[in-house]
Each structure stands twice: as structure tokens, then as C-alpha cells.
Design an enzyme around this catalytic site. Structure first.
Site, PDB file in Angstrom:
ATOM      1  N   GLY A  29      41.927  36.087  18.058  1.00  0.00           N
ATOM      2  CA  GLY A  29      41.043  36.954  17.730  1.00  0.00           C
ATOM      3  C   GLY A  29      40.712  37.239  16.415  1.00  0.00           C
ATOM      4  O   GLY A  29      41.605  37.098  15.621  1.00  0.00           O
ATOM      5  N   ALA A  40      47.234  34.817  14.655  1.00  0.00           N
ATOM      6  CA  ALA A  40      46.540  33.883  14.033  1.00  0.00           C
ATOM      7  C   ALA A  40      45.066  33.822  14.380  1.00  0.00           C
ATOM      8  O   ALA A  40      44.779  34.590  15.420  1.00  0.00           O
ATOM      9  CB  ALA A  40      47.244  32.354  14.418  1.00  0.00           C
ATOM     10  N   LYS A  41      44.291  33.167  13.913  1.00  0.00           N
ATOM     11  CA  LYS A  41      42.823  32.905  14.428  1.00  0.00           C
ATOM     12  C   LYS A  41      42.840  33.031  16.169  1.00  0.00           C
ATOM     13  O   LYS A  41      41.765  33.812  16.422  1.00  0.00           O
ATOM     14  CB  LYS A  41      42.117  31.860  13.878  1.00  0.00           C
ATOM     15  N   ARG A  42      43.627  32.367  16.555  1.00  0.00           N
ATOM     16  CA  ARG A  42      43.265  32.051  18.162  1.00  0.00           C
ATOM     17  C   ARG A  42      43.496  33.521  18.976  1.00  0.00           C
ATOM     18  O   ARG A  42      43.042  33.679  19.871  1.00  0.00           O
ATOM     19  CB  ARG A  42      44.086  31.046  18.732  1.00  0.00           C
TER      20      ARG A  42
END
Ligand code: GLU
Length: 304
Positions: free
Chosen positions: A249, A245-247
Site C-alpha cells: 500500500g 514496500a509498494k505492494r
């Protein structure tokens, strides 16, 4: 597998194309193409309001840039009449009904659902409403359509990658949702109708959908549709073991592209996670055709 194989790439335009979903698409594309089969692109844009404007066009652009090709292209929001017909057949057979329960109602009826466990619907709305309109009026909002799961609905199938999978749908899910749309335009009904209408023989997708497959098979059987071969592959996860997911990277294809990375570097990196390339090797999808082999693909979640 033979040249009659028909695979599909089924992106949902709810977010950007990233290393995780591209890895699954790579396996899906290769499984059909390596057998000389066909590939279908199907945009699964029924998930309002999670669908993001522009995401479908971006997905197509990213896939083309990466070297994917396909023989036919469909958009689910243009096919609602087909889902309506299937829903009407289920209704005529007494196999679907409208439900006004919220997720919270369902959770409350289940004493101690474990984290991540699917909710089992106890059938509260079975036989309660004679029409969607009546249910909508009672709720003062949109109901959903549920499938009337028979009590003895144990479904077993042999997944090409994950092996034998068996689920008692009645005790695992109960009467599961078919769609949250009056015309039946929702994921479960649409995926079953479309895979059959498009002649799909090979469903390759992330193994988060493995536990949802027996329900899809029940709907197929109720509609008299053929069962494709299923191949559920592990998801790509971040260093914390959670789905990429986005977190974790930025692994968006559009970003790699903007930064000047070549598609062969992206495909090579993903191929290495499947045992088809050395680390750092650059390869196109076509280069991978002779190397495709499900036997070398690891069964554990993939860390990137
Ligand atoms: N559109 C779904 C997704 O992007 C895939 C559904 C499927 O392959 O059945 O997660």
C-alpha cells in the site's frame, strides 16, 4: 550521550520517503537532538542507476514538512575526491584490489548459499591485476574494488540497540566490495569516509545494515578513523513480514501530504510504534524530545 553527539540522516534517492525510512530517521534525529547534539543531512546518491531523478529534492521536502531540521547538508556525488584519497591510501597499504568477478561467479564458488545470506568472496582476483585499467580491459566492463580482508578479522562491537554483535568477516564475507566505481565512490567506502569527515558519533539506521557493519569497521581501522556508536533499529514490515514496500500500500509521505494529512499525525503514528505516544495522538518531533527513550522501542520488526 552528550551535547557533542552528531547524528546523521542519510537518505538514498532511490525511491520515495515512506513510513519505514521516516521511522528510522525519527529515531536518528531524536537520539542526537534529545542530547542537545547536532544533525547532518547526507544525500547518498552514489547508487547509479538506482538513483531516481528528483528523489533527493523530494526527500528534503518531505523531511522538512515532517519537521526535521539539520545543521549541515552534504551530497555524496560532490565529494568524490575524498573517496579517491581514501582508496589511494588503501591501495598504498595493499588493502584494496580490482575484481572482475560477477555476482554469478561468486555465487558459483559458494556451494550452497542460504536465502538472504551474504555472499562470501573467495579472493579469486587477489593479486591478479596491477591496475583498475588492466582489470577493466580484461572484463570489457567495469570491475569493482574489494577490500583485502585479513584472515583473523573478527570484529565485535556493542550496538546501542541490538546489543553485542560479532562477525568473522573473513569467513562471512571474505574480501567484500568497497565500491563499484573507479574512484571509490561507492557505499561502503563513502559511508566510512563521510561518517568520519563529518564527525558523526551516532549512526542510527535500519538493522538490515547490522551484518554490513563489521566490514565498515575494518575499513575504518585500516584508514585510522574513529568508530562511531552504532544503533540498528528494526525495519518496518508489511503484514507478510517483509520489508515495507509498494505492494503493502501507499505509505509515501508525499501521498499523505497530498491527501491533507498533518505531519503531526504521521509523527504521532510512528511515535506510537516506539512506545512514545498513545494511538491517535498528534505530535511534532519537538514534542517528542522529552519522551525519547530507546528502552521502549520494540525489538521485533514493526508492523504498520
Ligand atoms: N543511504 C542508506 C539507506 O538509505 C543508509 C546508509 C547508512 O545509514 O549507513 O539505506
Amino acid at each position: 550521550m552528550n551535547a557533542k553527539a552528531v547524528g546523521r540522516l542519510a537518505p538514498s534517492p532511490t525511491g520515495a520517503m515512506h513510513l519505514g525510512n521516516v521511522r528510522t530517521f525519527m529515531i536518528a534525529w531524536l537520539r542526537s537532538r534529545a542530547a542537545g547534539g547536532r544533525v547532518i543531512l547526507r544525500i547518498e546518491d552514489l547508487d547509479h542507476p538506482r538513483d531516481k531523478p528528483g528523489a533527493a529534492a523530494q526527500a528534503v521536502e518531505d523531511l522538512r514538512w515532517l519537521g526535521f531540521d539539520w545543521d549541515e547538508e552534504y551530497v555524496q556525488s560532490e565529494r568524490i575526491g575524498l573517496y579517491r584519497d581514501a582508496l589511494d591510501r588503501l591501495l598504498a597499504a595493499g588493502l584494496a584490489y580490482p575484481c572482475v568477478c560477477s555476482r554469478r561467479d561468486v555465487a558459483a564458488a559458494q556451494s550452497a548459499p542460504h536465502a538472504g545470506e551474504q555472499l562470501r568472496y573467495p579472493g579469486t582476483c587477489r593479486g591478479r591485476f596491477s591496475s583498475w585499467a588492466e582489470a577493466a580491459a580484461a572484463k570489457g566492463g567495469a570491475p569493482c574494488w574489494r577490500f583485502r580482508t585479513p584472515p583473523d578479522a573478527v570484529v565485535t562491537f556493542d550496538d546501542v540497540f541490538a546489543g553485542r554483535f560479532s562477525q568473522d568477516v573473513a569467513s562471512a564475507l571474505g574480501d567484500f566490495p568497497l565500491a563499484r566505481d573507479e574512484n571509490g565512490a561507492g557505499y561502503t567506502l563513502a559511508v566510512v569516509v563521510d561518517d568520519a569527515a563529518m564527525g558523526v558519533t551516532e549512526v542510527v539506521r535500519g538493522d538490515d545494515l547490522l551484518p554490513a557493519t563489521p566490514a565498515q569497521i575494518l575499513v575504518q581501522r585500516a584508514l585510522g578513523l574513529p568508530e562511531p556508536a552504532y544503533c540498528h533499529v528494526p525495519l518496518v514490515v508489511g503484514p507478510d513480514g517483509l520489508r515495507l514496500a509498494k505492494r503493502h500500500g501507499d505509505t509515501r509521505i508525499a501521498t499523505f501530504r497530498r491527501e491533507g494529512m498533518r505531519p503531526e499525525a504521521v509523527i504521532g503514528r510512528l511515535a506510537a510504534t516506539c512506545g512514545w505516544a498513545e494511538t491517535g495522538e498528534r505530535l511534532s518531533l519537538v514534542d517528542l524530545l522529552p519522551r525519547f527513550d530507546l528502552a521502549t522501542v520494540p525489538h521485533a520488526p514493526i508492523m504498520i
